[in-house]
Enzyme design. Structure first.
Site, PDB file in Angstrom:
ATOM      1  N   HIS A   1       4.365   4.633  -7.236  1.00 49.57           N
ATOM      2  CA  HIS A   1       4.795   3.236  -7.104  1.00 49.57           C
ATOM      3  C   HIS A   1       5.570   2.926  -8.397  1.00 49.57           C
ATOM      4  CE1 HIS A   1       0.906   3.133  -4.902  1.00 49.57           C
ATOM      5  NE2 HIS A   1       1.436   2.188  -4.152  1.00 49.57           N
TER       6      HIS A   1
ATOM      7  N   ASP B   1       3.336   2.382 -11.311  1.00 45.75           N
ATOM      8  CA  ASP B   1       2.544   3.509 -11.824  1.00 45.75           C
ATOM      9  C   ASP B   1       3.248   4.160 -13.003  1.00 45.75           C
ATOM     10  OD1 ASP B   1       0.987   3.118  -9.568  1.00 45.75           O
ATOM     11  OD2 ASP B   1       1.986   4.706  -8.430  1.00 45.75           O
TER      12      ASP B   1
ATOM     13  N   GLU C   1       3.384   2.638   6.307  1.00 52.51           N
ATOM     14  CA  GLU C   1       2.020   3.192   6.248  1.00 52.51           C
ATOM     15  C   GLU C   1       1.044   2.198   6.864  1.00 52.51           C
ATOM     16  OE1 GLU C   1       0.944   4.978   2.496  1.00 52.51           O
ATOM     17  OE2 GLU C   1      -1.159   4.436   2.795  1.00 52.51           O
TER      18      GLU C   1
HETATM   19  C1  XLS Z   1      -3.509   1.798   0.008  1.00 52.80           C
HETATM   20  C2  XLS Z   1      -2.423   2.694   0.334  1.00 52.80           C
HETATM   21  C3  XLS Z   1      -1.445   2.959  -0.796  1.00 52.80           C
HETATM   22  C4  XLS Z   1      -0.169   3.515  -0.241  1.00 52.80           C
HETATM   23  C5  XLS Z   1       0.999   3.371  -1.147  1.00 52.80           C
HETATM   24  O1  XLS Z   1      -4.515   1.728   0.705  1.00 52.80           O
HETATM   25  O2  XLS Z   1      -2.952   3.884   0.821  1.00 52.80           O
HETATM   26  O3  XLS Z   1      -2.014   3.798  -1.754  1.00 52.80           O
HETATM   27  O4  XLS Z   1      -0.308   4.847   0.121  1.00 52.80           O
HETATM   28  O5  XLS Z   1       1.260   2.069  -1.462  1.00 52.80           O
HETATM   29 NI    NI Z   2      -1.838   5.633   1.274  1.00 52.69          NI
HETATM   30 NI    NI Z   3      -5.094   3.770   1.384  1.00 47.40          NI
END
Ligand code: XLS
Ligand code: NI
Ligand code: NI
Length: 443
Positions: free
Chosen positions: A102, A105, A233
């Site tokens: 990110h 990070d 995601e």
């Molecule tokens: C949080 C998510 C995060 C994503 C990226 O639950 O898994 O880590 O993978 O933002």
């Molecule tokens: Ni994730």
């Molecule tokens: Ni996650």
């Protein structure tokens, strides 16, 4: 470059299942060719910057337990560089081909948007220099649009258009940096894109905003010629109680609604699948069936806890099923297996991070090898082929091709005096077949 907390570790090597050393791969033989290409190209393992370099062991009941040199007070850019030095040494030790980040990070948060973006580009330059020296590549980049209080009511779905604009500017720059670093994908996890209570939420409005945002992202991808995949995601809850990207099916409906189903795929996480009441393989199979499988976030939840514990995986059965459906879906392509997993807060030694990844990579590799063998041997697939064989012949083919109307099907059913008989689903037989393959000594 300074000495880092990972510098003293040797690079982990493949030694095979008979090795009794702890920090070796027993199953992840990166160059072993299976189903036509090396294991490393099927699995495309990745280390998550946020869990392995940033996470400090804090939980809702206690403060940090993990203390690394870059977590001390000091000049933010110098500390971020120290962290990057350690990150690339960790990647060297693990010898896994990719990493993910990110913006927050790897780059320090600034006082304002402009400073945030300046820091991001400064650190991207530094990462690019590192990538000249080390062989690790970027699997995906993403933006953290959930930690800062400004995002408490969402990023693109925020009632305040200025938060939408802040998020748009941030994502634009994160996409630029992902492209600059040769990333294969750009991920959007809807951190707080959802709601706590419907009492203060205009859902229609928020979904329109989220659709607009994603359309802008896709438009920009084409504008800058980024040839990676855009991935959403899914996650059903946490941090908000109702997340809009609940699961693969929900995301697919959203993509259809905004005409983006040909542009955006999914990054599926094991622990998000189980939070949604699904299995990991269910989510992978759903994405496969809909043609939108993009990448995987590898981890596991705790069956006794109801949140995203992000533990490293350790269940061979579950992972073998996930790998089986991943292969059946056509593989990961530009995606990969990103360890979106963290060590427990008592595991504060740098060595614990290495053990965690070694175990995770070995488990996934073993699962993949078993799934590939199952497919190669064909016994399992034969049972499924036989189960649906009726659809390959006669009028059933015409039914599926849309050539017969409801009345015609009725007419033929009556004429042929059809009398379908129940057939066994063979579940236990299949379970035995899989158990023998999964727990076999020979892989
Ligand atoms: C949080 C998510 C995060 C994503 C990226 O639950 O898994 O880590 O993978 O933002
Ligand atoms: Ni994730
Ligand atoms: Ni996650």
């Amino acid at each position: 470059m300074s000495e880092t907390v990972f510098s003293n570790f040797d690079t982990v090597k493949f030694e095979g299942p008979t090795s009794d050393k702890a920090l070796v791969y027993q199953y992840y033989d990166a160059d072993r060719v299976v189903l036509g290409k090396p294991l490393k190209e099927h699995l495309r393992f990745s280390v998550a910057y946020w869990h392995s370099l940033v996470m400090n062991g804090t939980d809702p009941f206690g403060g940090p337990t993990i203390d690394r040199p870059w977590m001390k007070a000091g000049d933010p850019i110098a500390l971020a560089k120290l962290k990057a030095d350690a990150a690339f040494e960790l990647f060297r030790v693990l010898d896994l081909p990719f990493y993910c980040f990110h913006d927050m990070d790897m780059a320090p948060t600034g006082e304002c948007l402009a400073e945030n973006l300046r820091n991001l580009h400064t650190m991207a330059e530094y990462m690019a220099e590192k990538m000249q020296i080390y062989s690790t590549q970027l699997l995906w980049g993403t933006a953290n649009l959930f930690s800062h209080p400004r995002f408490m009511a969402g990023a693109s779905t925020n009632p305040d258009p200025e938060v939408f604009a802040w998020s748009a500017a941030t994502v634009k720059n994160c996409m630029d940096v992902t492209k600059q670093l040769g990333g294969s994908n750009y991920v959007l996890w809807g951190g707080r894109e959802g709601y706590e209570t419907l009492l203060n939420t205009n859902m229609h409005q928020e979904l329109e905003q989220m659709g607009r945002f994603l359309s802008l992202v896709v438009e920009y991808k084409h504008k800058i010629g980024f040839d990676g995949q855009i991935l959403i995601e899914p996650k059903p809850k946490e941090p908000t109680s109702h997340q809009y990207d609940f699961d693969t099916a929900t995301v697919y409906a959203f993509l259809k609604r905004f005409g983006l189903e040909g542009e955006v795929r999914v990054n599926l996480e094991a622990n998000h699948a189980t939070l949604a009441g699904h299995s990991f393989e269910h989510e992978i199979a759903t994405a496969g069936a809909l043609g939108i499988l993009g990448s995987l976030d590898i981890n596991r939840g705790d069956a006794l806890l109801g949140w995203d514990t992000d533990q490293f995986p350790n269940d061979l059965w579950t992972m073998t099923m996930a790998m089986y459906h991943m292969i059946k879906a056509g593989g990961l392509g530009k995606g990969g297996c990103n360890f979106d997993a963290k060590v427990r807060r008592q595991s504060f030694d740098p060595e614990d991070v290495i053990h965690a990844h070694v175990g995770g990579a070995d488990l996934c590799a073993r699962a993949f090898l078993t799934a590939a063998k199952l497919i190669d041997e064909g016994k399992y697939d034969a049972i499924l082929i036989e189960r649906y064989a009726g659809w390959k012949t006669g009028s059933a083919v015409d039914v599926l091709a849309g050539k017969l109307s409801l009345e015609k099907i009725e007419e033929m059913a009556l004429e042929n005096k059809i009398n379908p008989q129940p057939k066994s689903g063979k579940q236990e037989q299949i379970e035995n077949l899989l158990a023998r393959a999964i727990y076999s000594e020979k892989i």
